[in-house]
Write a protein that holds these residues in place. Structure first.
Motif, PDB file in Angstrom:
ATOM      1  N   GLY A  65     -53.162  22.500  21.370  1.00  0.00           N
ATOM      2  CA  GLY A  65     -51.610  22.563  20.672  1.00  0.00           C
ATOM      3  C   GLY A  65     -50.970  23.530  20.608  1.00  0.00           C
ATOM      4  O   GLY A  65     -49.893  23.647  20.316  1.00  0.00           O
ATOM      5  N   GLY A  66     -51.706  24.855  20.938  1.00  0.00           N
ATOM      6  CA  GLY A  66     -50.974  26.017  20.963  1.00  0.00           C
ATOM      7  C   GLY A  66     -50.687  26.556  22.423  1.00  0.00           C
ATOM      8  O   GLY A  66     -50.208  27.819  22.386  1.00  0.00           O
ATOM      9  N   ALA A  67     -50.946  25.702  23.391  1.00  0.00           N
ATOM     10  CA  ALA A  67     -50.457  26.302  24.769  1.00  0.00           C
ATOM     11  C   ALA A  67     -48.951  26.544  24.862  1.00  0.00           C
ATOM     12  O   ALA A  67     -48.109  25.980  24.188  1.00  0.00           O
ATOM     13  N   LEU A  68     -48.865  27.222  25.898  1.00  0.00           N
ATOM     14  CA  LEU A  68     -47.339  27.706  26.038  1.00  0.00           C
ATOM     15  C   LEU A  68     -47.039  27.004  27.765  1.00  0.00           C
ATOM     16  O   LEU A  68     -48.071  26.531  28.177  1.00  0.00           O
ATOM     17  N   LEU A  69     -45.798  26.787  27.978  1.00  0.00           N
ATOM     18  CA  LEU A  69     -45.466  26.171  29.093  1.00  0.00           C
ATOM     19  C   LEU A  69     -45.996  26.755  30.197  1.00  0.00           C
ATOM     20  O   LEU A  69     -46.504  26.103  31.149  1.00  0.00           O
ATOM     21  N   GLY A  70     -46.226  27.798  30.191  1.00  0.00           N
ATOM     22  CA  GLY A  70     -46.753  28.847  31.470  1.00  0.00           C
ATOM     23  C   GLY A  70     -48.160  28.427  31.676  1.00  0.00           C
ATOM     24  O   GLY A  70     -48.777  28.247  32.677  1.00  0.00           O
ATOM     25  N   ASP A  71     -48.961  28.073  30.615  1.00  0.00           N
ATOM     26  CA  ASP A  71     -50.193  27.736  30.566  1.00  0.00           C
ATOM     27  C   ASP A  71     -50.317  26.450  31.305  1.00  0.00           C
ATOM     28  O   ASP A  71     -51.341  26.234  32.184  1.00  0.00           O
ATOM     29  N   VAL A  72     -49.262  25.467  31.225  1.00  0.00           N
ATOM     30  CA  VAL A  72     -49.803  24.258  31.592  1.00  0.00           C
ATOM     31  C   VAL A  72     -49.245  24.006  33.116  1.00  0.00           C
ATOM     32  O   VAL A  72     -49.986  23.707  33.915  1.00  0.00           O
ATOM     33  N   ASP A  73     -48.165  25.001  33.392  1.00  0.00           N
ATOM     34  CA  ASP A  73     -47.836  25.100  34.852  1.00  0.00           C
ATOM     35  C   ASP A  73     -48.882  25.733  35.564  1.00  0.00           C
ATOM     36  O   ASP A  73     -49.199  25.303  36.770  1.00  0.00           O
ATOM     37  N   HIS A  74     -49.286  26.944  35.100  1.00  0.00           N
ATOM     38  CA  HIS A  74     -50.663  27.462  35.818  1.00  0.00           C
ATOM     39  C   HIS A  74     -51.642  26.487  36.163  1.00  0.00           C
ATOM     40  O   HIS A  74     -52.292  26.677  37.146  1.00  0.00           O
ATOM     41  N   ALA A  75     -51.876  25.612  35.094  1.00  0.00           N
ATOM     42  CA  ALA A  75     -53.084  24.733  35.470  1.00  0.00           C
ATOM     43  C   ALA A  75     -53.069  23.751  36.296  1.00  0.00           C
ATOM     44  O   ALA A  75     -53.850  23.185  37.054  1.00  0.00           O
ATOM     45  N   THR A  76     -51.717  23.220  36.340  1.00  0.00           N
ATOM     46  CA  THR A  76     -51.417  22.031  37.087  1.00  0.00           C
ATOM     47  C   THR A  76     -50.967  22.182  38.564  1.00  0.00           C
ATOM     48  O   THR A  76     -51.143  21.408  39.623  1.00  0.00           O
ATOM     49  N   TYR A  77     -50.181  23.291  38.583  1.00  0.00           N
ATOM     50  CA  TYR A  77     -49.459  23.588  39.969  1.00  0.00           C
ATOM     51  C   TYR A  77     -50.560  23.404  41.398  1.00  0.00           C
ATOM     52  O   TYR A  77     -50.224  23.185  42.323  1.00  0.00           O
ATOM     53  N   PRO A  78     -51.599  24.056  40.919  1.00  0.00           N
ATOM     54  CA  PRO A  78     -52.619  24.293  42.170  1.00  0.00           C
ATOM     55  C   PRO A  78     -53.056  22.773  42.772  1.00  0.00           C
ATOM     56  O   PRO A  78     -53.376  22.686  43.888  1.00  0.00           O
TER      57      PRO A  78
END
Ligand code: FAD
Length: 471
Positions: free
Chosen positions: A121-134
């Motif tokens: 719940g406290g993640a930032l958008l950049g955390d999500v992009d970082h994890a999914t993009y690979p």
């Protein structure tokens, strides 16, 4: 430490022992005035907001969140939930109350086989992009990577991929939540369906979301970035861009803005400090077709500055981060629009030419395409028939400019509001009072108020664009 607890006791009437007991219960931190990290911990992104919470519970897991909610409820504290802290009116903090701060809950787990992403719940958008993009996967979200996925998602979530993949909430599969009585549940289309409907646009009104489960989508290539045109072309470009966005396939998107070119590289020196119109594009169709797609865009009017080209999605997502550091003064106004008629275009150009400070801007985000294929009643987001979100953003580092920024934003909003659909996007609103919140949800408000009465009858979670509980 004991003096600090005496101060908190004086301010809240809560005994030192009770506070010490909460501190013992939490695996995360309990921060109070006088703690070395308090001054930093109490700040939110908008420097206009300067509040002094009695306690900040920096939670690390669901058990921490549950303990903090129970404590706040037992002692009658006003509770603010903080995700990424980017909210305009500063609902991530509260004077004299308890902040449930999720900034240590930022983990993201990708399941590439199922194409799902679990996000704390406290993640930032950049955390999500970082994890999914690979994995060549994305969850559609906003255009600045420092924003919290919590507040953005719960309010709807608009960005480069809205036309292609819908709002962020349209990609939500379930939420894990701590409710006002401290209990935990999961809401999805199959479980607690009413609550799942409400959190897809209804904000932080219903409880603390400890994690989101999203559907992820494949993204193979992006061609995009900003193209600037001279301010004299702003009117023509707005009319032309609007037609294009309403007509072209959903794999092409881009938001329109009037901005001042930053005085920094890589902007050409001769244009730095000049007001211009800009469209920041995102084309997700086959890479080999991109140049052809952009040919008519480039030939409609000769661009003044052209930064569009092949780009990695996380780079596009974080391209503007540096322009919006924490601590600046922010004041927002917003409305939904079906179409910008000539008079509304004139108003945009008039006020665009009067941007009150170099960082202030106006943006228009397209929300047609996939987002408009969902019915008005299918989620709490009540403006599926709108094609655009209009966003007036006054920003400056110096509080001395607040008065002129606020006056500009209010006058601009007042002039253009009559041409709008009547409500605005909750994530771009300041505190606009109860009528402002109601108009943002349109016909969905009554249903939201009933669900609020079921899950949070005493309105424990009221530090937000507040939906009043009503059966
Ligand atoms: C620089 C900048 C860029 C932006 N770009 C976009 C954009 O491209 N697209 C877009 O749609 N919006 C955008 N926004 C607006 C943004 O969506 C809102 O400001 C949103 O409220 C930010 O969420 P947050 O978690 O960072 O903020 P916070 O201030 O932490 O929280 C905002 C609200 O959500 C609640 N909340 C947050 N997390 C949770 C949770 N886990 N559980 C329950 N309630 C929670 C809070 O209580 C509060 O009411 C932008 C804002 C800024 C400042």
């Amino acid at each position: 430490m004991s003096d600090v607890l005496t101060d908190v006791k004086k301010a809240t009437g809560i005994s030192k022992d009770a506070i010490a007991a909460l501190r013992m219960k939490l695996r995360g931190d309990l921060i109070s005035p006088g703690d070395p990290q308090y001054d930093l911990a109490r700040r939110v992104h908008n420097g206009m907001i300067d509040k002094h919470p009695a306690l900040i519970a920096r939670c690390v897991d669901v058990a921490d969140v549950s303990s903090a909610v129970e404590f706040g409820c037992d002692y009658g504290l006003d509770i603010a939930i903080r995700g990424g802290s980017h909210n305009g009116p500063g609902f991530g903090t509260i004077e004299g109350g308890l902040v449930i701060d999720l900034s240590r809950m930022r983990s993201v787990w990708v399941d590439p086989d199922e194409r799902t992403v679990r996000v704390e719940g406290g993640a930032l958008l950049g955390d999500v992009d970082h994890a999914t993009y690979p994995f060549s996967l994305i969850v559609p979200a906003g255009i600045v990577s420092t924003v919290g996925i919590g507040g953005l998602t719960l309010g709807g979530g608009v960005g480069y991929l809205t036309r292609r993949n819908g709002l962020t909430v349209d990609n939500l599969l379930s939420v894990d939540m701590v409710l006002a009585d401290g209990t935990f549940l999961t809401a999805s289309k199959e479980r607690n369906e009413d609550l799942f409907w409400a959190v897809r646009g209804g904000g932080g009104n219903f409880g603390v979301v400890t994690s989101f489960l999203f559907k992820a989508s494949l993204l193979s290539s992006v061609y995009g970035g900003p193209i600037f045109w001279a301010l004299e072309d702003a009117e023509d470009i707005l009319a032309w861009w609007q037609d294009l966005i309403l007509r072209d396939p959903d794999e092409l998107s881009g938001w329109y803005g009037i901005v001042t070119v930053p005085k920094a590289t890589p902007f050409p020196e001769m244009y730095q400090g000049k007001k211009m119109c800009v469209v920041t594009w995102c084309y997700t169709g086959p890479g080999e077709k991109a140049t052809g797609v952009f040919k008519p865009i480039r030939s409609y009017r000769t661009p003044t500055i052209d930064f569009a080209g092949p780009i990695q999605y996380p780079a596009l997502q974080s391209m503007f981060d540096a322009l919006f550091p924490a601590g600046m003064q922010w004041y927002w106004k917003t409305d939904f629009f079906k179409h910008f008629e000539d008079q509304a275009i004139d108003i945009n150009i008039k006020y665009g030419k009067q941007l009150p400070t170099p960082i202030s801007q106006m943006h228009i985000y397209p929300i047609n395409g996939m987002a408009s294929k969902v019915g008005n009643e299918e989620t709490a987001w009540g403006y599926r028939d709108a094609n655009f979100i209009h966003d007036i953003i006054a920003i400056d580092p110096d509080p001395a400019n607040n008065e002129k920024m606020i006056q500009w934003a209010r006058e601009y909003a007042q002039s253009i509001h009559p041409y709008s659909l009547g409500g605005g996007y909750v994530n771009f609103m300041m505190e606009e009072g109860h009528e402002g919140v109601k108009s943002s949800y349109g016909d969905n408000y009554t249903r939201l108020a009933k669900i609020k009465a079921k899950y949070d009858p005493n309105n424990l979670f009221h530090v937000n664009q507040n939906i009043l509980p009503q059966m």
